[in-house]
Write a protein that holds these residues in place. Structure first.
Motif, short mmCIF file in Angstrom:
data_model
loop_
_atom_site.label_atom_id
_atom_site.label_comp_id
_atom_site.label_asym_id
_atom_site.label_seq_id
_atom_site.Cartn_x
_atom_site.Cartn_y
_atom_site.Cartn_z
N GLU A 220 36.13 -50.99 33.06
CA GLU A 220 35.71 -51.91 34.10
C GLU A 220 34.30 -52.45 33.88
O GLU A 220 34.03 -53.62 34.11
CB GLU A 220 35.81 -51.24 35.46
N VAL A 221 33.38 -51.60 33.42
CA VAL A 221 32.02 -52.10 33.24
C VAL A 221 31.90 -52.93 31.96
O VAL A 221 30.93 -53.64 31.77
CB VAL A 221 30.96 -50.99 33.24
N GLY A 222 32.89 -52.84 31.06
CA GLY A 222 32.88 -53.69 29.88
C GLY A 222 32.56 -52.95 28.59
O GLY A 222 32.53 -53.55 27.52
N VAL A 223 32.33 -51.64 28.67
CA VAL A 223 31.99 -50.88 27.46
C VAL A 223 33.20 -50.79 26.52
O VAL A 223 33.06 -50.84 25.29
CB VAL A 223 31.49 -49.46 27.83
N MET A 224 34.40 -50.71 27.09
CA MET A 224 35.60 -50.56 26.27
C MET A 224 35.73 -51.70 25.26
O MET A 224 36.13 -51.48 24.12
CB MET A 224 36.82 -50.52 27.18
N ALA A 225 35.40 -52.91 25.66
CA ALA A 225 35.51 -54.05 24.76
C ALA A 225 34.56 -53.88 23.57
O ALA A 225 34.88 -54.25 22.44
CB ALA A 225 35.20 -55.34 25.50
N SER B 223 36.12 -51.49 21.15
CA SER B 223 37.13 -52.20 20.38
C SER B 223 36.49 -52.97 19.24
O SER B 223 36.98 -52.96 18.11
CB SER B 223 37.85 -53.21 21.27
N TYR B 224 35.40 -53.63 19.55
CA TYR B 224 34.72 -54.45 18.55
C TYR B 224 34.20 -53.58 17.41
O TYR B 224 34.42 -53.87 16.24
CB TYR B 224 33.56 -55.20 19.24
N VAL B 225 33.53 -52.48 17.75
CA VAL B 225 32.88 -51.66 16.73
C VAL B 225 33.90 -51.01 15.80
O VAL B 225 33.69 -50.92 14.60
CB VAL B 225 31.99 -50.58 17.41
N PHE B 226 35.03 -50.57 16.35
CA PHE B 226 36.01 -49.85 15.52
C PHE B 226 37.19 -50.72 15.11
O PHE B 226 38.19 -50.21 14.66
CB PHE B 226 36.48 -48.58 16.24
N TYR C 19 47.54 -58.66 13.86
CA TYR C 19 46.65 -59.77 13.60
C TYR C 19 45.23 -59.34 13.87
O TYR C 19 44.98 -58.32 14.51
CB TYR C 19 47.03 -60.98 14.45
N GLY C 20 44.31 -60.13 13.38
CA GLY C 20 42.92 -59.79 13.58
C GLY C 20 42.50 -60.00 15.01
O GLY C 20 43.19 -60.64 15.81
N MET C 21 41.34 -59.46 15.31
CA MET C 21 40.86 -59.51 16.67
C MET C 21 40.41 -60.91 17.08
O MET C 21 39.65 -61.57 16.37
CB MET C 21 39.69 -58.54 16.76
N ILE C 22 40.92 -61.39 18.20
CA ILE C 22 40.36 -62.57 18.85
C ILE C 22 40.21 -62.14 20.31
O ILE C 22 41.20 -62.07 21.03
CB ILE C 22 41.27 -63.80 18.76
N MET C 23 39.01 -61.79 20.70
CA MET C 23 38.88 -61.14 22.00
C MET C 23 37.53 -61.47 22.62
O MET C 23 36.56 -61.67 21.93
CB MET C 23 38.96 -59.63 21.78
N GLU C 24 37.55 -61.52 23.93
CA GLU C 24 36.31 -61.79 24.63
C GLU C 24 35.52 -60.50 24.81
O GLU C 24 36.11 -59.45 25.07
CB GLU C 24 36.65 -62.38 26.00
N LEU C 25 34.21 -60.54 24.61
CA LEU C 25 33.36 -59.42 25.02
C LEU C 25 32.83 -59.78 26.40
O LEU C 25 31.93 -60.60 26.51
CB LEU C 25 32.18 -59.23 24.07
N PRO C 26 33.39 -59.20 27.44
CA PRO C 26 32.99 -59.64 28.78
C PRO C 26 31.56 -59.20 29.09
O PRO C 26 31.08 -58.24 28.50
CB PRO C 26 33.97 -58.89 29.69
N PRO C 27 30.90 -59.90 30.00
CA PRO C 27 29.58 -59.42 30.43
C PRO C 27 29.75 -58.08 31.13
O PRO C 27 30.83 -57.78 31.63
CB PRO C 27 29.11 -60.49 31.41
#
Lengths: 75, 671
Positions: free
Chosen positions: B366-371, B374-377, B481-489
């Protein structure tokens, strides 16, 4: 030039998006369409690229970025 | 109470859809699967103004194209007419981009209204949004909303009623004008009759044809006569696809938003936290540290429930004594004590873990850390066919596999979720880590370090091979497929909604896993039971097939202990100790499981009876065996699939015996 060649903190305008149907649909739905202005936030090897566009931070797989052609905007 | 309407929630990831769903429904929600599909279906209900409303939380996706099962299910559900009204969510702080879903929806003939979520965030950023003007242009009710503001819910309910009473639909004439600029659009649109496919307008279908949407094209082929269809195909040749239609959608959105949307500033400031997570060097370490801290933190809310589990277990002896003093038959006493009370002790401890992990993971999401995780790994996990998020269940599994399985629910793709759980089983859990060094030190002294390293390396190879074995079926090639994802605030958490969600999931887990754990514990108990106190089916089988198990380096005592380790690893050593000191299997088993086994003279008992290669074989067999009954139940709960749970169990049993075989024979060469 390809999006992945744009250096960090530079801005560019998307000129063309190429790829299979699925890629086109996904990249469009997240807002990267021709004419849209993007800023490259992070461009490290072995990591997805980070770009900022339409008020949104977007992580993009490097391979998929190859299909995105841009024109760099000289600030 | 009279039955009200059914509402479907539709929105892109990070639009706040789940928060709204949890806030509306609270404990009145249910998670299942869409019929015949592997996509999770979340439903719930709430009452307002004396009416009972049903809510369906549709899977989150960025559009309504045919990219994934989730998207096809979403649009079919809407078009089927099951929902009376669709609530489309958009993020006010990223309004232009997040209205894409609305533009993609336009043309579906189901009443809808627009919810401009995170209005508070947009306001803080100085973005002024004229909801009235948007409402006028769109022709549907538009409501600014902020999940933290109680007054917001009032206007939500009012807008909902308005949309229902007015049967409001999006005014698409301007959007149609945009599409008319695309080559081929008008021809296709005119060839498609009204109601060619129930629920969709010719405009919507024509746009999907241009986007080369295979599902829509196949449906049109089935419904239209061959001549019309071939003319549509002809008109669609050499058109420019999703890029052109996407351009139209965004131009329409720009017109809709007018001045408010004019892009001002494209500069970004990374927050301090992001500077660390996104850093090339520190990112991974920071993520691992975050997850470990989260794991520790999840023990705090877990403790009360785990305490209940212990308390239930403490009831066992007095209850059994009490029953025997009133002359209850022994068989019944044993079932009540060793099966029912024992199972409920497991269940409460498990619920503690599920509660803690769901809360902490839900919070990170919920706070956005999970995204960020995802990005880092993304690159590392992508090699296994997984999402970056999968790293979290793996790390949690070092503590407890059940926590890992419960944590896998943050993975939104079913196949990837099942694969993540399947791989997480290979990670030795806390109980295994308590046993491995102890046994290894008894037999190998300082060489125990080597055993631990070998276990870790085996784990990595095991995960890699398991990803190959199951990956092909669970995560199809076209889905990799490769990542196409928003990093939410980063967002402030909505504690109320989060707690209601966590309580809901814990309650549901309780209902579902109780059956599984009672069943499996009951079966194991029956197999271990013998009226005389000596023998039992498992014992007889174990002794009878010893020539075979010896082949894997396991004498019958070790083999039975290996079987017991599938129920719970905590008990494995207790069972060995009891069997070598002449105890019966049935008693040893239940005592070891409730932590009452005597392991004081373990070291001398083992050294006198077990050879080094056998010990090594046992360590590998026990470590890579099914983690425990509770992990099994959690896997079933998260995958919703008995078939895949069974497959994973059988696979792990076979692989652990193969590993024992290899370890034994390598050991024979050394010693």
């Amino acid at each position: 030039m390809s999006l992945s060649e744009v250096k960090e903190n530079r801005e560019a305008l998307v000129s063309e998006v190429k790829g299979d149907t699925r890629f086109m649909s996904r990249i469009t739905s997240i807002g990267l369409t021709p004419g849209c202005r993007i800023r490259v936030v992070k461009n490290d090897k072995n990591r997805p690229m980070l770009v900022y566009s339409r008020d949104t931070m977007i992580a993009l797989n490097r391979k998929e970025c190859k299909g995105i052609t841009v024109e760099e905007v000289t600030a | 109470m009279s039955t009200g309407a059914t509402i479907a929630l539709l929105g892109q990831p990070n639009s706040g859809k789940s928060t709204l769903f949890n806030a509306l429904t609270g404990l009145r929600q249910h998670v299942g699967n869409w019929p015949g599909k592997t996509v999770e279906k979340k439903e719930g209900s709430f009452s307002y103004g004396g009416k009972e409303y049903r809510v369906a939380d549709l899977p989150g996706s960025y559009s309504l194209s045919a990219n994934s099962d989730e998207e096809v299910i979403t649009r079919d559900f809407i078009a089927s007419g099951e929902a009376d009204v669709v609530c489309i969510l958009a993020d006010s702080s990223q309004l232009q981009r997040s209205l894409f879903m609305l533009a993609d929806y336009a043309g579906i003939n189901v009443p809808c209204f627009l919810l401009l979520n995170m209005a508070d965030v947009a306001e803080d950023q100085g973005k002024k949004i004229d909801a009235k003007a948007i409402e006028e242009k769109l022709g549907i009710p538009v409501v600014p909303f902020s999940a933290t503001d109680i007054k917001s819910y009032d206007s939500f309910y009012k807008t909902l009623e308005k949309a229902l009473s007015k049967n409001s639909k999006i005014n698409v004439s301007d959007l149609a004008t945009q599409y008319e600029s695309i080559k081929g659009y008008q021809d296709i649109c005119e060839l498609i009759p009204e109601n060619a496919i129930e629920g969709y307008s010719p405009m919507w279908l024509a746009v999907k044809v241009l986007e080369k949407d295979e599902v829509v094209i196949a449906k049109l082929k089935n419904t239209l006569d061959a001549y019309t269809f071939s003319r549509i195909e002809e008109a669609a040749v050499n058109t420019s696809g999703a890029v052109a239609t996407g351009g139209c959608k965004f131009r329409w959105i720009d017109e809709l938003l007018g001045e408010t949307a004019s892009a001002k500033d494209n500069t970004v400031k990374l927050s301090g936290l992001d500077r660390i997570y996104i850093n090339k060097f520190w990112g991974k370490a920071a993520v691992i540290l975050t997850v470990l801290l989260g794991l520790i933190a999840s023990f705090i809310p877990a403790l009360p429930l785990m305490g209940v589990g212990e308390a239930v277990l403490a009831l066992k002896a007095p209850v059994m004594n009490g029953l025997s003093s009133i002359g209850c038959p022994e068989f019944i006493i044993l079932i009540i004590g060793d099966v029912i009370i024992q199972s409920f002790s497991y269940i409460f401890k498990m619920l503690g873990f599920v509660f803690g992990v769901t809360l902490v993971f839900g919070l990170l999401e919920e706070v956005g850390v999970m995204a960020r995780i995802s990005y880092v790994f993304d690159n590392t996990m992508g090699k296994l066919g997984l999402q970056g998020k999968s790293v979290m269940p793996f790390l949690v599994s070092f503590g407890c596999t059940m926590g890992g399985a419960a944590g896998a629910r943050v993975i939104d793709n079913w196949g990837q979720k099942v694969l993540t759980i399947a791989l997480a089983w290979a990670v030795p859990c806390g109980a295994a880590w308590a046993t491995i060094p102890m046994l290894a030190a008894i037999f190998f002294g300082p060489g125990a370090v080597g055993v631990i390293v070998a276990i870790l390396l085996t784990m990595l190879v095991h995960m890699w091979i398991t990803a190959k074995v199951f990956g092909g079926q669970l995560v199809k090639k076209e889905d990799r497929y490769g990542m196409i994802m928003e990093l939410p605030p980063y967002h402030k958490p909505k504690w109320g909604a989060l707690f209601r969600y966590v309580l809901g999931r814990t309650k549901e887990t309780f209902v579902r896993v109780t059956k599984v754990i009672l069943l499996v514990c009951g079966i194991f108990w029956l197999l271990s039971y013998s009226p005389s106190g000596n023998g039992g089916i498992l014992y007889s089988i174990g002794v009878a097939i010893e020539p075979v198990t010896k082949f894997f380096g396991l004498p019958w005592q070790l083999f039975l202990s290996y079987i017991a380790s599938a129920v719970g690893k905590e008990g494995a050593v207790g069972v060995i100790s009891a069997l070598y000191s002449g105890g019966s299997y049935g008693t040893a088993f239940t005592q070891a499981m409730s932590g009452g086994a005597d392991t004081s003279n373990l070291s001398s008992l083992l050294l006198a009876n077990v050879t080094k290669p056998e010990a090594l074989a046992f360590i590998f067999a026990m470590t890579f065996n099914m983690p425990c009954v509770v992990a099994l139940a959690a896997t079933f709960q998260e995958t919703h699939s008995a078939k895949w749970t069974a497959r994973i169990v059988i696979y792990y049993t076979v692989v652990s015996l193969i590993l024992a075989f290899i370890a034994y024979h390598i050991g024979m060469l050394i010693w």
